[in-house]
Design a protein around this motif. Structure first.
Motif, PDB file in Angstrom:
ATOM      1  N   SER A 117      68.443  25.302  55.995  1.00  0.00           N
ATOM      2  CA  SER A 117      69.557  25.120  56.921  1.00  0.00           C
ATOM      3  C   SER A 117      70.494  24.052  56.352  1.00  0.00           C
ATOM      4  O   SER A 117      70.399  23.715  55.166  1.00  0.00           O
ATOM      5  CB  SER A 117      69.054  24.765  58.318  1.00  0.00           C
ATOM      6  N   SER A 118      71.384  23.563  57.179  1.00  0.00           N
ATOM      7  CA  SER A 118      72.438  22.695  56.642  1.00  0.00           C
ATOM      8  C   SER A 118      72.895  21.705  57.704  1.00  0.00           C
ATOM      9  O   SER A 118      72.896  22.013  58.906  1.00  0.00           O
ATOM     10  CB  SER A 118      73.611  23.582  56.240  1.00  0.00           C
ATOM     11  N   CYS A 119      73.362  20.560  57.249  1.00  0.00           N
ATOM     12  CA  CYS A 119      73.930  19.587  58.181  1.00  0.00           C
ATOM     13  C   CYS A 119      75.212  20.127  58.797  1.00  0.00           C
ATOM     14  O   CYS A 119      75.741  19.541  59.745  1.00  0.00           O
ATOM     15  CB  CYS A 119      74.199  18.261  57.488  1.00  0.00           C
TER      16      CYS A 119
ATOM     17  N   PHE B 123      71.713  17.774  53.597  1.00  0.00           N
ATOM     18  CA  PHE B 123      73.013  17.138  53.494  1.00  0.00           C
ATOM     19  C   PHE B 123      73.599  17.626  52.152  1.00  0.00           C
ATOM     20  O   PHE B 123      73.650  18.826  51.955  1.00  0.00           O
ATOM     21  CB  PHE B 123      72.899  15.630  53.763  1.00  0.00           C
ATOM     22  N   ASN B 124      74.082  16.815  51.260  1.00  0.00           N
ATOM     23  CA  ASN B 124      74.778  17.369  50.082  1.00  0.00           C
ATOM     24  C   ASN B 124      73.936  17.273  48.814  1.00  0.00           C
ATOM     25  O   ASN B 124      73.903  16.214  48.174  1.00  0.00           O
ATOM     26  CB  ASN B 124      76.111  16.638  49.890  1.00  0.00           C
TER      27      ASN B 124
ATOM     28  N   ILE C 182      83.256  10.939  53.731  1.00  0.00           N
ATOM     29  CA  ILE C 182      81.930  10.394  53.404  1.00  0.00           C
ATOM     30  C   ILE C 182      80.856  11.459  53.628  1.00  0.00           C
ATOM     31  O   ILE C 182      80.837  12.141  54.666  1.00  0.00           O
ATOM     32  CB  ILE C 182      81.654   9.147  54.263  1.00  0.00           C
ATOM     33  N   ARG C 183      79.969  11.590  52.626  1.00  0.00           N
ATOM     34  CA  ARG C 183      78.840  12.515  52.705  1.00  0.00           C
ATOM     35  C   ARG C 183      77.573  11.804  52.237  1.00  0.00           C
ATOM     36  O   ARG C 183      77.634  10.761  51.592  1.00  0.00           O
ATOM     37  CB  ARG C 183      79.056  13.727  51.783  1.00  0.00           C
TER      38      ARG C 183
ATOM     39  N   ARG D 247      60.339  23.133  63.788  1.00  0.00           N
ATOM     40  CA  ARG D 247      60.783  21.739  63.764  1.00  0.00           C
ATOM     41  C   ARG D 247      61.938  21.569  62.780  1.00  0.00           C
ATOM     42  O   ARG D 247      61.814  21.932  61.609  1.00  0.00           O
ATOM     43  CB  ARG D 247      59.578  20.903  63.306  1.00  0.00           C
ATOM     44  N   PRO D 248      63.063  21.016  63.250  1.00  0.00           N
ATOM     45  CA  PRO D 248      64.142  20.692  62.306  1.00  0.00           C
ATOM     46  C   PRO D 248      63.927  19.334  61.645  1.00  0.00           C
ATOM     47  O   PRO D 248      63.401  18.404  62.271  1.00  0.00           O
ATOM     48  CB  PRO D 248      65.393  20.663  63.202  1.00  0.00           C
ATOM     49  N   PHE D 249      64.312  19.250  60.382  1.00  0.00           N
ATOM     50  CA  PHE D 249      64.226  17.990  59.633  1.00  0.00           C
ATOM     51  C   PHE D 249      65.528  17.762  58.874  1.00  0.00           C
ATOM     52  O   PHE D 249      65.963  18.643  58.117  1.00  0.00           O
ATOM     53  CB  PHE D 249      63.090  18.038  58.597  1.00  0.00           C
ATOM     54  N   ASN D 250      66.123  16.591  59.044  1.00  0.00           N
ATOM     55  CA  ASN D 250      67.274  16.209  58.223  1.00  0.00           C
ATOM     56  C   ASN D 250      66.786  15.788  56.848  1.00  0.00           C
ATOM     57  O   ASN D 250      65.854  14.973  56.741  1.00  0.00           O
ATOM     58  CB  ASN D 250      67.979  14.995  58.838  1.00  0.00           C
ATOM     59  N   LEU D 251      67.441  16.297  55.822  1.00  0.00           N
ATOM     60  CA  LEU D 251      67.093  15.893  54.463  1.00  0.00           C
ATOM     61  C   LEU D 251      68.304  15.246  53.798  1.00  0.00           C
ATOM     62  O   LEU D 251      69.269  15.921  53.430  1.00  0.00           O
ATOM     63  CB  LEU D 251      66.623  17.102  53.645  1.00  0.00           C
TER      64      LEU D 251
END
Ligand code: UD1
Length: 350
Positions: free
Chosen positions: A134-136, A189-190, A241-242, A272-276
């Motif tokens: 997935s993606s931010c 994220f990027n 900003i990224r 479960r979602p996880f930000n990376l």
């Protein structure tokens, strides 16, 4: 351990940028990545690079994720060989925001339709562990930064963004009726950079849309000067900003997420979602300066207009991934940019 005795894991989009790096990380962690890709936006060069880095002929199948019969034949052949799939890392999808605006149906078919087909075949073969790309972008312009997983989705800015939101929804709804399913929704994220060996990296077709591949091509003289899209944003230096993370850190997060899936004990489905991300942001100008520091090269650039659809500033709160997956980024922005440059130079001389 030979390829056949390791747990087998399907990597859809395995010839793509993140898929190929994740395949190498999987192999390093003791799995056999089974690469699958339709090669529409990728190249066998990446498969050869993965094989070189793994030191063995990891399997590759040229197959479209919407080809249910092809998937069924592949999954069945792996079962018959005594190496049934233990899980899936699902990367296969289109990913260009601008292209998605021009071709929304193609994005819906490939990104959402492809996921639906994959899930149906996976169910028929009792495969319950899935790690999703997935993606931010699902957060749109967030109200607060750093953004955590509880931040609400904003209306999608592009068909691409919609396919990521829709895919998360499909996976969540699907799991609600399929106990023992384990799904990690990885919100990247990027991602930037390349494997430090320069055997694999990003292979953009045509003019790159993303910052770092354009920047390295500009420095290599393949493109004209980099245009900085907007210097009048409400940030310290006026540029967006990224949160840029090294693709090998991201690859390792997929292994951590797969292990997390395999370790779940609950009979209930778990999604479960996880930000990376790294947890800190860099502006476009900071990326340019970091590249110059890391490589000693000068970046030709000029200020330009804002790009439609860009969010001003977003970076991750990655603490859930640290606490629950035991993962955090290890490589710096400079390391990622130096590796991106090494890859660009390897491409030029190839
Ligand atoms: C976006 C999405 C990301 C998605 C990706 C797919 C957000 C926050 N991120 O990344 O989830 O996976 O698209 O492509 O929605 N820039 C320039 N000049 C260039 C290129 C880029 O100044 O030639 C700037 C952009 O304005 C942006 C930054 O560099 O501020 C990063 O851009 P890019 O690499 O395209 O990624 P995102 O747009 O952040």
């Amino acid at each position: 351990m030979s390829t056949s005795s390791r747990p087998h894991v399907l990597v859809t989009g395995g010839a793509g940028y993140i898929g190929s790096h994740s395949a190498v990380a999987l192999h390093e962690a003791g799995f056999t990545p089974v690469l699958m890709d339709n090669l529409h936006n990728s190249d066998l060069q990446a498969v050869n690079g993965v094989r070189e880095l793994c030191g063995e002929p990891v399997p590759f199948h040229q197959l479209d994720v919407r080809d249910g019969e092809g998937l069924t034949a592949l999954f069945t052949s792996l079962e018959e060989a005594g190496t049934p799939l233990q899980g899936i890392l699902h990367f296969a999808a289109h990913k260009a925001v601008g292209e998605s605006v021009a071709h929304p149906a193609m994005y819906a078919s490939n990104n959402v339709g492809g996921l639906g087909t994959l899930l149906e075949v996976a169910d028929a073969h009792n495969i319950r562990n899935l790690v999703f790309s997935s993606s931010c972008t699902v957060y749109g312009e967030p109200e607060n930064v750093p953004v955590d997983e509880s931040a609400p989705f904003q209306p999608a800015e592009s068909p691409y963004g919609w396919t990521k939101q829709a895919s998360e929804r499909v996976l969540t709804d699907h799991a609600a009726t399929h106990p023992e399913h384990r799904v990690a929704l990885l919100r990247y994220f990027n991602p930037i950079g390349a494997h430090p060996s320069a055997s694999i990296g990003e292979l953009p077709l045509g003019v790159p849309n993303n910052l770092v591949p354009f920047l390295t091509q500009a420095v290599a003289g393949i493109r004209g000067a980099l245009t900085v899209f907007g210097d009048d944003y409400p940030t310290a230096d006026g540029t967006c900003i990224r949160d840029y993370l090294h693709v090998m850190d991201l690859a390792e997060a997929h292994v951590a997420a797969l292990k997390w899936c395999l370790a779940q004990k609950s009979r209930e489905a778990v999604v479960r979602p996880f930000n990376l991300g790294t947890g800190s942001g860099a502006s476009v100008l900071e990326v340019i300066r970091a590249f110059e520091r890391a490589t000693g090269e000068r970046v030709p650039y000029a200020m330009g207009d804002r790009r439609a659809g860009d969010v001003v500033a977003i970076w991750a709160n990655p603490s859930r991934a640290k606490e629950e997956l035991g993962w955090e980024t290890k490589r710096s922005l400079e390391t990622a940019l130096a590796d991106a440059w090494r890859w660009q130079q390897a491409l030029k001389t190839a």
